[in-house]
Design a protein around this motif. Structure first.
Motif, PDB file in Angstrom:
ATOM      1  N   PHE A 155       0.828  -1.191   0.000  1.00 55.70           N
ATOM      2  CA  PHE A 155       0.000   0.000   0.000  1.00 55.70           C
ATOM      3  C   PHE A 155       0.870   1.251   0.000  1.00 55.70           C
ATOM      4  O   PHE A 155       1.858   1.318   0.729  1.00 55.70           O
ATOM      5  N   SER A 156       0.481   2.246  -0.791  1.00 54.05           N
ATOM      6  CA  SER A 156       1.141   3.546  -0.719  1.00 54.05           C
ATOM      7  C   SER A 156       0.643   4.248   0.538  1.00 54.05           C
ATOM      8  O   SER A 156      -0.368   3.838   1.127  1.00 54.05           O
ATOM      9  N   PRO A 157       1.313   5.324   0.948  1.00 55.30           N
ATOM     10  CA  PRO A 157       0.757   6.101   2.062  1.00 55.30           C
ATOM     11  C   PRO A 157      -0.600   6.693   1.664  1.00 55.30           C
ATOM     12  O   PRO A 157      -0.848   6.979   0.494  1.00 55.30           O
ATOM     13  N   VAL A 158      -1.469   6.893   2.645  1.00 61.00           N
ATOM     14  CA  VAL A 158      -2.773   7.509   2.407  1.00 61.00           C
ATOM     15  C   VAL A 158      -2.543   8.966   2.020  1.00 61.00           C
ATOM     16  O   VAL A 158      -1.733   9.659   2.639  1.00 61.00           O
ATOM     17  N   SER A 159      -3.262   9.427   0.994  1.00 64.49           N
ATOM     18  CA  SER A 159      -3.116  10.809   0.533  1.00 64.49           C
ATOM     19  C   SER A 159      -3.455  11.780   1.657  1.00 64.49           C
ATOM     20  O   SER A 159      -4.283  11.489   2.521  1.00 64.49           O
ATOM     21  N   GLU A 160      -2.818  12.932   1.621  1.00 69.88           N
ATOM     22  CA  GLU A 160      -3.048  13.963   2.641  1.00 69.88           C
ATOM     23  C   GLU A 160      -4.360  14.699   2.400  1.00 69.88           C
ATOM     24  O   GLU A 160      -4.976  15.201   3.325  1.00 69.88           O
ATOM     25  N   ALA A 193      -8.354  15.329   0.680  1.00 72.54           N
ATOM     26  CA  ALA A 193      -9.608  14.593   0.472  1.00 72.54           C
ATOM     27  C   ALA A 193      -9.912  14.547  -1.017  1.00 72.54           C
ATOM     28  O   ALA A 193      -9.598  15.484  -1.730  1.00 72.54           O
ATOM     29  N   PRO A 194     -10.493  13.488  -1.533  1.00 72.92           N
ATOM     30  CA  PRO A 194     -10.809  12.263  -0.809  1.00 72.92           C
ATOM     31  C   PRO A 194      -9.526  11.470  -0.534  1.00 72.92           C
ATOM     32  O   PRO A 194      -8.569  11.518  -1.303  1.00 72.92           O
ATOM     33  N   LYS A 195      -9.531  10.768   0.564  1.00 69.39           N
ATOM     34  CA  LYS A 195      -8.379   9.949   0.937  1.00 69.39           C
ATOM     35  C   LYS A 195      -8.231   8.811  -0.066  1.00 69.39           C
ATOM     36  O   LYS A 195      -9.203   8.124  -0.376  1.00 69.39           O
ATOM     37  N   GLU A 196      -7.032   8.630  -0.575  1.00 70.60           N
ATOM     38  CA  GLU A 196      -6.767   7.575  -1.549  1.00 70.60           C
ATOM     39  C   GLU A 196      -5.482   6.853  -1.191  1.00 70.60           C
ATOM     40  O   GLU A 196      -4.600   7.408  -0.533  1.00 70.60           O
ATOM     41  N   VAL A 197      -5.420   5.616  -1.644  1.00 73.89           N
ATOM     42  CA  VAL A 197      -4.221   4.810  -1.463  1.00 73.89           C
ATOM     43  C   VAL A 197      -4.089   3.924  -2.701  1.00 73.89           C
ATOM     44  O   VAL A 197      -5.099   3.534  -3.301  1.00 73.89           O
ATOM     45  N   ILE A 198      -2.872   3.649  -3.094  1.00 75.75           N
ATOM     46  CA  ILE A 198      -2.610   2.743  -4.211  1.00 75.75           C
ATOM     47  C   ILE A 198      -2.283   1.370  -3.637  1.00 75.75           C
ATOM     48  O   ILE A 198      -1.417   1.247  -2.773  1.00 75.75           O
ATOM     49  N   LEU A 199      -2.994   0.364  -4.100  1.00 74.77           N
ATOM     50  CA  LEU A 199      -2.740  -1.020  -3.706  1.00 74.77           C
ATOM     51  C   LEU A 199      -2.046  -1.714  -4.871  1.00 74.77           C
ATOM     52  O   LEU A 199      -2.571  -1.732  -5.986  1.00 74.77           O
ATOM     53  N   PHE A 233      -1.160  -6.454 -10.705  1.00 74.89           N
ATOM     54  CA  PHE A 233      -2.083  -5.367 -10.994  1.00 74.89           C
ATOM     55  C   PHE A 233      -2.026  -4.339  -9.875  1.00 74.89           C
ATOM     56  O   PHE A 233      -1.488  -4.587  -8.808  1.00 74.89           O
ATOM     57  N   GLU A 234      -2.585  -3.169 -10.183  1.00 76.26           N
ATOM     58  CA  GLU A 234      -2.671  -2.079  -9.215  1.00 76.26           C
ATOM     59  C   GLU A 234      -4.108  -1.602  -9.139  1.00 76.26           C
ATOM     60  O   GLU A 234      -4.840  -1.644 -10.121  1.00 76.26           O
ATOM     61  N   GLN A 235      -4.474  -1.117  -7.955  1.00 77.13           N
ATOM     62  CA  GLN A 235      -5.792  -0.536  -7.753  1.00 77.13           C
ATOM     63  C   GLN A 235      -5.642   0.789  -7.015  1.00 77.13           C
ATOM     64  O   GLN A 235      -4.863   0.885  -6.073  1.00 77.13           O
ATOM     65  N   ASN A 236      -6.401   1.767  -7.460  1.00 80.23           N
ATOM     66  CA  ASN A 236      -6.490   3.039  -6.749  1.00 80.23           C
ATOM     67  C   ASN A 236      -7.741   2.952  -5.880  1.00 80.23           C
ATOM     68  O   ASN A 236      -8.853   2.843  -6.399  1.00 80.23           O
ATOM     69  N   LEU A 237      -7.569   2.969  -4.555  1.00 82.62           N
ATOM     70  CA  LEU A 237      -8.672   2.831  -3.613  1.00 82.62           C
ATOM     71  C   LEU A 237      -9.031   4.189  -3.027  1.00 82.62           C
ATOM     72  O   LEU A 237      -8.155   4.877  -2.494  1.00 82.62           O
ATOM     73  N   THR A 238     -10.282   4.572  -3.154  1.00 76.91           N
ATOM     74  CA  THR A 238     -10.786   5.772  -2.491  1.00 76.91           C
ATOM     75  C   THR A 238     -11.382   5.320  -1.166  1.00 76.91           C
ATOM     76  O   THR A 238     -12.195   4.392  -1.129  1.00 76.91           O
ATOM     77  N   LEU A 239     -10.974   5.966  -0.087  1.00 72.54           N
ATOM     78  CA  LEU A 239     -11.328   5.528   1.260  1.00 72.54           C
ATOM     79  C   LEU A 239     -12.324   6.474   1.922  1.00 72.54           C
ATOM     80  O   LEU A 239     -12.323   7.669   1.648  1.00 72.54           O
TER      81      LEU A 239
END
Length: 188
Positions: free
Chosen positions: A73-78, A80-86, A99-105
């Motif tokens: 996991f990448s660090p959570v974005s600073e 909004a919306p909070k995102e992380v790359i898996l 594969f990669e996924q961009n997750l909106t949290l």
């Protein structure tokens, strides 16, 4: 649709609807059982309601695989919306993700990543240490894989009280011995 016991993610309910049948599968990973129900859907004063009728139980046999995928996991974005790359790797020592996924949290009162993992990433064999850390739930997923992009959105999240009664004597169907237990997720 998926329902989870947020105090114990080894216990969850999946609803699957086809043209011919509406069924529910209550999985108890600790007791290694899947309880199968027929579902009747009704609409009472604008609210969808389900009536569950127990049919049988079967052994829960997780998919067997020698692979144990690794999540990074990448660090959570600073912002909004909070995102992380898996990034998902076939092995822990792999250099290139499969594969990669961009997750909106969405912020949550506890870590609800297991709901996403058991609904969407169920086919990946991972250990619990491969889970995301933090009190969030996954609202949206954008996956880019080779020449396609797939987007998955959480349609609805709400707390409910649900109680399903099992008969004292379960009807065990052993015809599922070869075993892949899979579910079609209708709403995530």
């Amino acid at each position: 649709m998926s329902y989870f016991n947020s105090d114990d993610f080894s216990y969850y309910l999946k609803l699957s609807k086809s043209e011919k049948k509406f069924a529910a599968f209550l999985t108890d990973e600790k007791k290694k059982l899947v309880h199968c129900f027929k579902v009747l859907e009704s609409n009472v004063k604008g609210e969808v309601q389900f009536q569950f009728s127990y049919e049988y139980s079967r052994n829960y046999i997780p998919e067997n695989s020698s692979e144990n995928y690794y999540f990074e996991f990448s660090p959570v974005s600073e912002t909004a919306p909070k995102e992380v790359i898996l990034k998902v790797f076939k092995y822990k020592k792999s250099k290139k993700p499969i594969f990669e996924q961009n997750l909106t949290l969405l912020p949550a009162n506890k870590n609800l990543f297991a709901m996403y993992k058991k609904s969407i990433l169920r086919y990946l064999h991972t250990s619990e240490e491969n889970s995301f850390r933090g009190n969030y739930m996954v609202k949206k997923v954008v996956e880019k894989h080779k020449d396609f992009t797939c987007e998955i959105n959480l349609e609805e999240y709400k707390n409910i009280d649900l109680e399903l009664k099992l008969p004292e004597k379960l009807i065990i169907d052993n015809s599922f011995k070869n075993g892949v237990t899979s579910f079609k997720v209708i709403q995530f």
